[in-house]
Design a protein around this motif. Sequence first.
Motif, short mmCIF file in Angstrom:
data_model
loop_
_atom_site.label_atom_id
_atom_site.label_comp_id
_atom_site.label_asym_id
_atom_site.label_seq_id
_atom_site.Cartn_x
_atom_site.Cartn_y
_atom_site.Cartn_z
N MET A 233 -90.35 67.65 -60.96
CA MET A 233 -89.18 67.35 -60.46
C MET A 233 -88.52 68.55 -59.77
SD MET A 233 -86.79 67.35 -64.16
CE MET A 233 -86.10 69.01 -64.42
N THR A 234 -87.67 68.00 -58.82
CA THR A 234 -86.79 68.99 -57.89
C THR A 234 -85.28 68.74 -58.24
OG1 THR A 234 -88.25 67.90 -56.32
CG2 THR A 234 -87.34 69.62 -55.71
N LEU A 235 -84.60 69.72 -58.30
CA LEU A 235 -83.26 69.69 -58.52
C LEU A 235 -82.46 69.82 -57.34
CD1 LEU A 235 -82.95 71.73 -61.72
CD2 LEU A 235 -83.45 69.48 -61.62
N LYS A 236 -81.37 68.96 -57.27
CA LYS A 236 -80.45 69.20 -56.08
C LYS A 236 -79.04 69.04 -56.50
CE LYS A 236 -81.34 64.85 -53.81
NZ LYS A 236 -81.64 63.96 -52.83
N ARG A 237 -78.08 69.11 -55.83
CA ARG A 237 -76.62 68.90 -56.18
C ARG A 237 -76.44 67.14 -56.05
NH1 ARG A 237 -71.62 68.90 -53.81
NH2 ARG A 237 -69.78 69.69 -55.06
N VAL A 238 -76.11 66.46 -57.14
CA VAL A 238 -76.14 65.10 -57.11
C VAL A 238 -74.71 64.67 -57.67
CG1 VAL A 238 -78.25 64.33 -56.80
CG2 VAL A 238 -77.55 64.82 -58.87
N ASP A 239 -74.08 63.59 -57.41
CA ASP A 239 -73.07 62.95 -57.85
C ASP A 239 -73.47 61.95 -59.14
OD1 ASP A 239 -70.93 61.56 -58.83
OD2 ASP A 239 -70.09 60.91 -56.96
N ILE A 240 -73.40 62.35 -60.11
CA ILE A 240 -74.20 61.50 -61.11
C ILE A 240 -73.59 60.18 -61.29
CG2 ILE A 240 -72.99 62.23 -63.17
CD1 ILE A 240 -76.77 62.48 -62.71
N SER A 241 -72.19 60.10 -60.92
CA SER A 241 -71.65 58.80 -61.20
C SER A 241 -72.28 57.67 -60.30
CB SER A 241 -70.20 58.76 -60.84
OG SER A 241 -69.97 59.21 -59.70
N GLU A 242 -72.74 58.00 -58.92
CA GLU A 242 -73.45 57.21 -58.19
C GLU A 242 -74.69 56.90 -58.51
OE1 GLU A 242 -72.55 55.78 -55.30
OE2 GLU A 242 -70.84 56.31 -55.83
N VAL A 243 -75.69 57.62 -59.29
CA VAL A 243 -76.88 57.52 -60.02
C VAL A 243 -76.76 56.53 -60.98
CG1 VAL A 243 -78.60 58.60 -61.23
CG2 VAL A 243 -77.65 59.82 -59.37
N VAL A 244 -75.66 56.63 -61.81
CA VAL A 244 -75.49 55.75 -62.94
C VAL A 244 -75.26 54.51 -62.30
CG1 VAL A 244 -73.90 55.26 -64.86
CG2 VAL A 244 -74.77 57.46 -64.71
N LYS A 245 -74.44 54.44 -61.46
CA LYS A 245 -73.82 53.01 -61.00
C LYS A 245 -75.26 52.42 -60.10
CE LYS A 245 -70.07 53.47 -58.26
NZ LYS A 245 -69.62 53.45 -56.54
N GLN A 246 -76.02 52.95 -59.28
CA GLN A 246 -77.24 52.36 -58.74
C GLN A 246 -78.20 51.98 -59.81
OE1 GLN A 246 -78.63 55.55 -56.33
NE2 GLN A 246 -76.69 55.23 -54.80
N THR A 247 -78.45 52.49 -60.82
CA THR A 247 -79.20 52.38 -62.09
C THR A 247 -78.96 51.15 -62.73
OG1 THR A 247 -79.56 54.97 -62.32
CG2 THR A 247 -80.77 53.24 -63.97
N VAL A 248 -77.58 50.90 -63.00
CA VAL A 248 -77.18 49.67 -63.56
C VAL A 248 -77.37 48.54 -62.70
CG1 VAL A 248 -75.24 48.58 -64.62
CG2 VAL A 248 -75.46 51.05 -65.00
N GLU A 249 -77.07 48.80 -61.37
CA GLU A 249 -77.53 47.76 -60.52
C GLU A 249 -78.78 47.18 -60.72
OE1 GLU A 249 -76.07 48.62 -56.70
OE2 GLU A 249 -73.98 48.87 -57.62
N LYS A 250 -79.76 48.18 -60.86
CA LYS A 250 -81.11 47.82 -61.11
C LYS A 250 -81.46 47.05 -62.12
CE LYS A 250 -83.49 51.21 -58.14
NZ LYS A 250 -84.01 52.46 -58.07
N ILE A 251 -80.97 47.62 -63.27
CA ILE A 251 -81.45 46.95 -64.49
C ILE A 251 -80.71 45.56 -64.58
CG2 ILE A 251 -79.34 47.88 -66.01
CD1 ILE A 251 -82.75 47.86 -67.39
N ARG A 252 -79.68 45.43 -63.96
CA ARG A 252 -79.03 44.04 -63.98
C ARG A 252 -79.87 43.04 -63.28
NH1 ARG A 252 -73.35 46.02 -62.66
NH2 ARG A 252 -72.46 45.98 -64.65
N ILE A 253 -80.79 43.26 -62.26
CA ILE A 253 -81.51 42.63 -61.64
C ILE A 253 -82.70 42.26 -62.72
CG2 ILE A 253 -83.34 42.37 -59.65
CD1 ILE A 253 -81.64 44.20 -58.15
N TYR A 254 -83.26 43.04 -63.36
CA TYR A 254 -84.24 42.78 -64.43
C TYR A 254 -84.01 42.06 -65.76
CZ TYR A 254 -87.17 45.72 -61.32
OH TYR A 254 -87.71 46.17 -60.06
N ALA A 255 -82.91 42.34 -66.11
CA ALA A 255 -82.45 42.10 -67.58
C ALA A 255 -81.07 41.00 -67.38
CB ALA A 255 -82.29 43.46 -68.65
N LYS A 256 -81.62 39.98 -67.04
CA LYS A 256 -80.51 39.05 -66.76
C LYS A 256 -79.78 38.38 -68.08
CE LYS A 256 -81.57 37.67 -62.11
NZ LYS A 256 -83.07 37.93 -61.72
#
Length: 382
Positions: A233-256
Amino acid sequence: MKDLVSFLQDKSQVKRENVTLEKKLEQLTLELSGLEEENKTLQQILSSSSDPILVTTTEGEITYANPAWEKITGYTFEEVKGKNPRFLKSNKTPALMYRKMWKTILKGKTFTSDEVINKKKNGYEYRIRSHIYPVRKNGNINYFVQQQHDITAVKEREELQKEFLSATAHELKTPITVLKLLTQSHLQKAKNKSYDSIKIGELELVDRELDRITLIINDLLDTSRLETGKQFMTLKRVDISEVVKQTVEKIRIYAKNHEFLVQNFPSQIFVQADPARIEQVLLNLLSNAVKYSPPEREILISGEIAKNQIIISVKDEGMGIPRTKQSLIFDKYYQLKTNSKVGFGLGLYISKEIIKRHKGKIWVTSKVGKGSIFSFSLPLTI
Ligand code: ADP
């Protein structure tokens, strides 16, 4: 006359002292022969041990090596007597391990080593794990007794297994990608031409099963990467709240069939992270929550700042995990027999390793029949 009396008195004193000395000598001889016997018995025990045993002075000079040690190293005791065992070093064992060892044994405490790679007389390597016991005499440490355990065969087998797993996973990747592409194109055609629902249903099933195999292959490849120390992995400065938001959007597509609720998640939370790997952890926790809880149940995602960290939690209302198994589920290949539906028991192991590499922690609180809360922490950055 007075002189004669005192002379006789002195003589009897000497005689008495002689008797006591003789007795003492007799006692000492007895004790010594006892010690010799003890020594002999001890030597017999050490030499008959199937584990290699090495005894050194506190300066590190070899004073004893048993036949099992001679066998594993190829040296005879006579060849190494008085030498420092450092001539066995392969330079593949971290120096830190030796520093820890000396620090511990010089304090008079027993030391258990990690894997040590040494060199035999013929140049071949062998691997041991050893226990070193300091031996005291009159309060001072006199000797170190090192009991070794040959782990060469076990380690070689483990490495072979890892290589085999990684090679197999790599080999499977290409044909699975081809099958996936073909299935999706057939599925599209079947839908466009309004084929019967049975055919479409069958193709969808193949498509889902291929996704499942892909997940397992990816987990196996990640495990192998983690174990071989390859770039992970490669670390960088990220806004974790954005990562969480995008991941939840993804799971919503798969687990209806499940409802996902993001609750009280603070915004603009910066951490040093690999966003793809954090998404992987979160997707794993969310898909576990889906797998191990009945449909229509709510899955809650929350974030909380505590002590310069963000703690991210995934709460489900599923079957829960018995208390005695809660620490085991983060082990490699561990699955609870009762509730494993899909998977290989690698998801939580990989998640734990990813979070560890982010200097965070991952844990679970759970109650059987009520549900589980999986949480992980990540240190905040400015
Ligand atoms: P997998 O899900 O592929 O079996 P994981 O490493 O992700 O592997 O999980 C290990 C085990 O932990 C699972 O087999 C399951 O028994 C248990 N587990 C994980 N998450 C949950 C959960 N949310 N509820 C109940 N059990 C869980």
